[in-house]
Scaffold this motif. Structure first.
Motif, PDB file in Angstrom:
ATOM      1  N   VAL A  50      -1.595  -0.201   3.168  1.00  0.00           N
ATOM      2  CA  VAL A  50      -0.344  -1.076   2.852  1.00  0.00           C
ATOM      3  C   VAL A  50       0.074  -1.129   1.720  1.00  0.00           C
ATOM      4  CG1 VAL A  50       0.023  -3.176   3.534  1.00  0.00           C
ATOM      5  CG2 VAL A  50      -1.374  -1.966   5.417  1.00  0.00           C
ATOM      6  N   ALA A  68      -0.809   0.547  -0.471  1.00  0.00           N
ATOM      7  CA  ALA A  68      -0.860   1.695  -2.352  1.00  0.00           C
ATOM      8  C   ALA A  68       0.625   2.670  -1.914  1.00  0.00           C
ATOM      9  CB  ALA A  68      -1.974   2.636  -1.748  1.00  0.00           C
ATOM     10  N   ILE A  69       1.047   2.377  -0.317  1.00  0.00           N
ATOM     11  CA  ILE A  69       2.380   2.628   0.085  1.00  0.00           C
ATOM     12  C   ILE A  69       3.511   2.337  -0.081  1.00  0.00           C
ATOM     13  CG2 ILE A  69       3.649   3.645   2.179  1.00  0.00           C
ATOM     14  CD1 ILE A  69       1.082   4.608   3.301  1.00  0.00           C
ATOM     15  N   PRO A  70       4.617   3.060  -1.164  1.00  0.00           N
ATOM     16  CA  PRO A  70       6.080   2.140  -1.052  1.00  0.00           C
ATOM     17  C   PRO A  70       6.863   1.435   0.219  1.00  0.00           C
ATOM     18  CG  PRO A  70       5.718   3.925  -2.120  1.00  0.00           C
ATOM     19  CD  PRO A  70       4.667   4.173  -0.955  1.00  0.00           C
TER      20      PRO A  70
END
Lengths: 294, 279
Positions: free
Chosen positions: B117, B119-121
């Motif tokens: 959560v 790390a993901i843009p």
């Protein structure tokens, strides 16, 4: 007395119950939409289309991979990340080293220096935007005072990229500084003192003793900064008006926004999103590796 | 003698760098605040007027007169407060589990999900979230925004809270357990009072992040749930950029934070240092 195993099991059951709300939120707000993006990416949904949407397989992906704008956005993202790191890491580490000396007044300086990272990025972007104004901006006025001809910051590709890098750096340097400061506080003082007694100067101590010892901390910071650079959105949205001039500062994130919310090509934007996740995953993996060693 | 001189030069250089950095950190803030109380004529003039201008409240009055501005400020405050309370509560429960139970079944998956959560843009999930919220009829809905705000900050808040729970000695809980207290009683009467300072620090952070949040409301809020950052971003599409009201709007977003920073700096710094490495 109860046997120890039962307390542990009891505790595990409680722990399982206490994380249920976290799971609900994460699944609803992240897992479900990611699956949704995957599903959308194989369809041809656009807002306001006449034909009913249908499955089109990998077409969105093949179109995207053949689209020069996609590759341009990747190059822009990489440039912003690389230039940002080159500016931010040395300055952040340098400031941390100076604050670590604990000179008189350090507390005050530390408070002042962290303010930029806490401010609303959108407002910060706007602030800088009028400072970057070519004719009436205070930056070009100051440059003129130094006898320099300031560029048309937001009117051409490279000045605009640098403008974004400057604003992003202004907000992120305090973060790097704080982590490195925490890392420095955890280092043993012995080696540095011994080297000083042996006649090493401040620079030698820094480059041969402090910096290598900080290695793991710096690596983690680097990874977090890379991840955050890839996510950068608010600043570009404001400073260069969603990636301008033209598409000069359009990062992958901005391209997703412009595709999905500018041109309403929902499925195309979803496919771009999935590709972005695939690109972030290796960085994520490296980050965890680095964090485990720090 | 020579060493003393060298040290003095070193200190002087350090102060020079710190002063320079402080100037760069504060100038944009100063410039925004001063532009916000300048007249139009004093704003668009070279050389720039740093102090020698007449102060006016006209820009602020213009902002407050904007239709719907009161609603926008109220939305921002309500969504920030509600999502912060929700996020800190949920994160504290999760943090207690992570800090105290080395092995429970969903521990590893939860840790991985939280890192992902982080790390993901977020832009990636916005396109499907827009579709989903529209289909469910909760586009531009305060409650949906509060849930999403809370969700994006749960990983950060959980890491921060975990480090605070870990600082509470386990022996305290064990002796309470020997005295016959139940698990939830221990959590409420023993652990909670001790982690309150940590919760306060976490609350400040999450509230800051929520106050500043832009991506979620710009895509998922329309007119009724619009927040301050979205309102501010609206200025860039205006054809002739009017710097005075722009600066006034920015100041209204930034001033509460600058004041909070100075008041709560001790907590902010300890929290940042312990939570930053992970998240």
């Amino acid at each position: 007395m109860k046997p120890k195993g039962s307390i542990e099991r009891q505790m595990a059951r409680l722990a399982e119950a206490l994380v249920v709300p976290s799971w609900v939120l994460i699944l609803a707000v992240f897992a479900l939409p990611i699956l949704g993006a995957l599903w959308l990416s194989f369809r041809n949904e656009t807002l306001g289309a006449f034909a009913p949407p249908k499955f089109i397989g990998f077409e969105n992906y093949t179109t995207t991979l053949a689209d020069p704008r996609f590759w341009e956005s990747i190059r822009t993202t990489i440039w912003l990340t690389v230039l940002g790191l080159l500016v931010q890491m040395p300055i952040g580490i340098g400031l941390a080293v100076i604050l670590e000396k604990n000179l008189r007044g350090t507390q005050v300086f530390r408070t002042i220096l962290i303010i930029p990272m806490l401010l609303t990025p959108v407002a910060v972007g706007l602030m800088w935007r009028f400072m970057f104004d070519t004719d009436l901006g205070v930056i070009n006025w100051a440059l003129a005072g130094l006898g320099l001809d300031g560029p048309n910051w937001l009117g051409a590709r490279w000045p605009a990229i640098w403008a974004v890098v400057i604003v992003d750096s202004w907000q992120s340097i305090p973060f790097i500084m704080l982590i490195v400061l925490a890392g420095l506080a955890g280092l043993p003082k012995g080696p540095a003192e011994a080297a000083t007694i042996d006649g090493a100067n401040a620079f030698q101590v820094f480059f041969y003793i402090t910096l290598p010892a900080l290695g793991p901390v710096i690596l983690v910071t680097l990874m977090i900064r890379i991840i955050d650079s890839l996510k950068m959105f608010d600043i570009i949205f404001i400073v260069t008006t969603k990636g301008g001039p033209g598409t000069a500062t359009q990062t992958l994130g901005m391209l997703i926004y412009n595709t999905g919310f500018g041109f309403f090509q929902t499925s195309r934007a979803a496919a771009l999103g999935i590709l972005m996740v695939l690109m972030v995953l290796p960085v994520y993996w490296l980050w965890r590796r680095a964090a485990e060693r720090a | 003698m020579k060493q003393a001189t060298r040290r003095r030069i070193g200190h002087a250089l350090s102060y020079a760098v710190l002063l320079g950095a402080a100037f760069v950190s504060l100038f944009p803030l100063f410039w925004t605040l001063s532009t916000s109380i300048k007249t139009r004529n004093d704003t668009f003039v070279l050389p720039p007027k740093f102090f020698n201008f007449e102060a006016t409240w006209k820009n602020y009055i213009a902002i407050f007169d904007t239709r719907g501005f009161g609603q926008i400020y109220l939305n921002t405050v309500v969504i920030t407060l509600a999502s912060t309370v929700l996020c800190v509560l949920i994160s504290t429960l999760a943090a207690y589990s992570l800090a105290r139970s080395p092995r429970f079944r969903s521990r590893r998956p939860l840790e991985i999900s939280m890192i992902l959560v982080r790390a993901i843009p977020a832009i990636v999930i916005m396109v499907p979230l827009f579709t989903i919220t529209s289909k469910l009829g909760v586009y531009d809905n305060h409650f949906a925004l509060i849930l999403m705000y809370a969700a994006v900050n749960v990983p950060f808040a959980t890491w921060l809270m975990t480090s605070f729970v870990e600082q509470v000695p386990v022996t305290l809980e064990q002796s309470a357990a020997v005295d016959g207290a139940g698990r939830l009683q221990i959590l409420w009467h023993v652990v909670l009072p001790l982690i309150l300072p940590g919760m306060a620090a976490t609350t400040i952070f999450v509230a800051l992040l929520a106050w500043n949040e832009f991506l979620i409301p710009v895509m998922l809020a329309g007119n009724s749930a619009k927040t301050l950052p979205v309102f501010i971003s609206g200025f860039i599409s205006a054809r002739n950029l009017d710097w005075g009201p722009m600066a006034a709007a920015s100041s209204l977003a930034i001033l509460p934070i600058a004041i909070l920073t100075v008041l709560a700096q001790r907590w902010l710094i300890s929290g940042l240092s312990s939570g930053a490495i992970k998240g």
